[in-house]
Design an enzyme around this catalytic site. Structure first.
Site, short mmCIF file in Angstrom:
data_model
loop_
_atom_site.label_atom_id
_atom_site.label_comp_id
_atom_site.label_asym_id
_atom_site.label_seq_id
_atom_site.Cartn_x
_atom_site.Cartn_y
_atom_site.Cartn_z
N ASN A 209 0.80 -1.13 0.11
CA ASN A 209 0.14 0.17 0.08
C ASN A 209 1.01 1.15 -0.04
O ASN A 209 1.99 1.09 0.15
CB ASN A 209 -0.95 0.16 1.12
CG ASN A 209 -0.18 -0.04 2.46
OD1 ASN A 209 0.61 0.80 2.70
ND2 ASN A 209 -0.18 -1.27 3.19
N ASP A 306 -4.77 -9.35 13.16
CA ASP A 306 -4.90 -7.97 13.16
C ASP A 306 -4.06 -7.57 14.41
O ASP A 306 -4.60 -7.99 15.67
CB ASP A 306 -6.55 -7.73 13.54
CG ASP A 306 -6.66 -6.27 13.37
OD1 ASP A 306 -6.07 -5.39 13.86
OD2 ASP A 306 -7.92 -5.94 13.10
N ILE A 307 -3.08 -7.02 14.07
CA ILE A 307 -1.95 -6.55 15.24
C ILE A 307 -2.68 -5.93 16.25
O ILE A 307 -2.63 -6.14 17.80
CB ILE A 307 -0.80 -6.05 14.64
CG1 ILE A 307 -0.29 -7.07 13.47
CG2 ILE A 307 0.14 -5.77 15.74
CD1 ILE A 307 0.96 -6.56 12.50
O1 C5P Z 1 -8.77 -2.47 10.22
P1 C5P Z 1 -8.10 -1.43 9.77
O2 C5P Z 1 -6.83 -1.76 8.91
O3 C5P Z 1 -8.90 -0.20 8.96
O4 C5P Z 1 -7.43 -0.57 10.86
C1 C5P Z 1 -6.54 0.41 11.22
C2 C5P Z 1 -5.94 0.12 12.08
O5 C5P Z 1 -5.35 -1.04 12.45
C3 C5P Z 1 -4.21 0.86 12.04
O6 C5P Z 1 -3.92 1.42 13.37
C4 C5P Z 1 -3.49 -0.50 11.72
O7 C5P Z 1 -2.16 -0.13 12.08
C5 C5P Z 1 -4.16 -1.48 12.34
N1 C5P Z 1 -3.97 -2.72 11.85
C6 C5P Z 1 -3.25 -3.75 12.46
N2 C5P Z 1 -3.29 -5.00 11.89
C7 C5P Z 1 -4.08 -5.10 10.75
C8 C5P Z 1 -4.76 -4.25 10.13
C9 C5P Z 1 -4.64 -3.01 10.80
O8 C5P Z 1 -2.56 -3.50 13.39
N3 C5P Z 1 -3.89 -6.45 10.27
#
Ligand code: C5P
Length: 423
Positions: A209, A306-307
């Site tokens: 991205n 999802d970290i």
């Molecule tokens: O769900 P989304 O990607 O829109 O959420 C954004 C937030 O979640 C950001 O702070 C991003 O760093 C974190 N994120 C994450 N791991 C993922 C997806 C998003 O930590 N797999």
């Protein structure tokens, strides 16, 4: 350490004041911006003109003048500094500041400041050893002031003993140490993720991205500047890491998740990375060959961890030890529509404490650009922050984090005191 720092050099009335133009010059040579404040007694030993010439800045005097207050109020002078050095600090000045007096410009500044203070005492040995001075020095040290010197040698009065102002190099070294040890986030552990992740499709292609890592890196740097011990876990970026942080480079979301867990426990977690939500279900070992015209390969994706949600709901697993949730978990919401609504939803879904919502539609140039405009969404409401440079935004966020941790610890202390009262 001194490079780019604002140092306020307060000079009080001891013979050692004649050495302060040399000290100001050395601080400047180390990259600091030096502003001198000269007490009326200090002015008996060193000229304002000499200090102004070497520092390149106007010298503030003892008396409050309306012009001074208009140009730079004494409160701003005290707050704009990163460090205040009092050299020489006379027995009289030590006594005054130990007792919270604000009877001249120097003592007023010292009472008004929230910044670190370094004292370089200089006086006759008997004054230094007097129980009153010993007590004052102890009081000031307990309150967090740093001390350098005095050292033994021949004194201005002709006697020998402990009382000479420390050498310039030693004052510089002590200044570096005072800056390093200071900061409202001293002792706080922070883990920050930054940049994009790259998810390989085959040995040559990947899913990525437009995240540049500028915002996440700036946040890591701003937290470190306030004294936090920062681990920055970064996906592939082209930017230099900030100073005074531990950098862990990763490529994929899985690697980022593992690095977060390896970073051990943290008090603050900021998930500024644009983590790819998906990766290839089955990364190809060989380059996918172009097929006959009209046929395209089908890429099967699978979900990445999802970290942010993991850290906010389970905590950082930290190897064999139990998972611990950081006190403050902060995420970003990069949205192209319904910014606030989506951010509120994300705050609840991820279980984090704050979401910084930013509009990343093409016209905003947020991804990769130098500026950012965010809304800070918390459980108690939404704050709209003005558009600003990513570094400024990082500083504002780091200060907000420091304020919040301070409030939390005040609350915890208040709670402890009230339980003690009851028992
Ligand atoms: O769900 P989304 O990607 O829109 O959420 C954004 C937030 O979640 C950001 O702070 C991003 O760093 C974190 N994120 C994450 N791991 C993922 C997806 C998003 O930590 N797999």
């Amino acid at each position: 350490m001194l490079n780019g720092k604002n140092i306020l050099l307060a000079i009080t009335g001891g013979i050692a004041a004649y050495k302060t133009p040399e000290l100001a010059r050395a601080l400047k040579k180390a990259g600091a911006d030096v502003t001198c404040v000269l007490s009326q007694n200090g002015a008996q030993f060193v000229s304002e003109l000499a200090l102004q010439s070497v520092s390149g800045n106007r010298v503030y005097g003892d008396l409050f003048s309306l012009t001074d207050e208009h140009e730079m109020g004494h409160i701003s002078l005290a707050r704009n500094a990163d460090l205040i050095i009092v050299a020489p600090a006379t027995a009289n000045t030590l006594a005054k500041i130990a007792h919270g007096e604000a009877t001249n410009m120097v003592t007023t500044l010292l009472l008004a400041t929230t910044k670190p203070i370094l004292l370089a005492p200089a006086m006759n040995w008997a004054m230094w050893e007097n129980p009153a001075t010993v007590e004052n020095v102890k009081t000031l040290s307990v309150r967090g002031a740093s001390m350098v010197g005095p050292v033994a040698g021949e004194l201005a009065c002709g006697e020998e003993g402990m009382g000479r102002m420390a050498d310039i190099e030693d004052i510089l070294e002590a200044a570096e140490m005072a800056l390093e040890l200071s900061g409202p986030l001293k002792g706080v552990l922070a883990t920050v993720t930054s940049g994009p992740t790259h998810e390989p499709i085959d040995p040559v292609r990947y899913i990525a991205n437009r995240s540049s890592g500028k915002q996440g890196h700036a946040i890591a740097g701003a937290l470190a500047e306030l004294g936090a011990e920062v681990t920055l876990i970064s996906g592939p970026t082209n930017i230099a890491p900030p100073e005074n942080i531990t950098l862990v480079n990763v490529i994929t979301a899985n690697e980022m998740m593992a690095a977060v867990n390896n970073s051990g426990c943290a008090d603050i977690f900021v998930g500024a990375a644009a983590v790819s939500d998906w990766r290839m279900a089955d990364t190809k070992k060989q380059k996918i060959k172009k097929q006959s015209p009209g046929t395209v390969p089908e890429l099967k994706l699978t979900e990445n961890p999802d970290i942010l949600k993991t850290v906010a709901t389970i905590g950082i697993s930290g190897g064999l030890s139990n998972s611990a949730r950081p006190q403050l978990v902060i995420g970003f919401a990069a949205e192209t529509e319904n910014l606030i609504e989506n951010a509120r939803r994300k705050l609840a879904a991820k279980g984090c404490d704050w979401i910084l919502a930013n509009d990343v539609s093409n016209e905003t140039d947020t991804f990769g650009g130098d500026d950012n405009q965010v809304h800070l969404v918390t459980r108690s409401g939404v704050e709209e922050w003005p558009r600003m440079n990513k570094r400024q935004l990082a500083k504002k966020l780091a200060e907000k984090i420091a304020d919040t941790l301070l409030d939390n610890s005040r609350l915890a202390n208040a709670h402890l005191t009230s339980t003690k009262d009851v028992s």
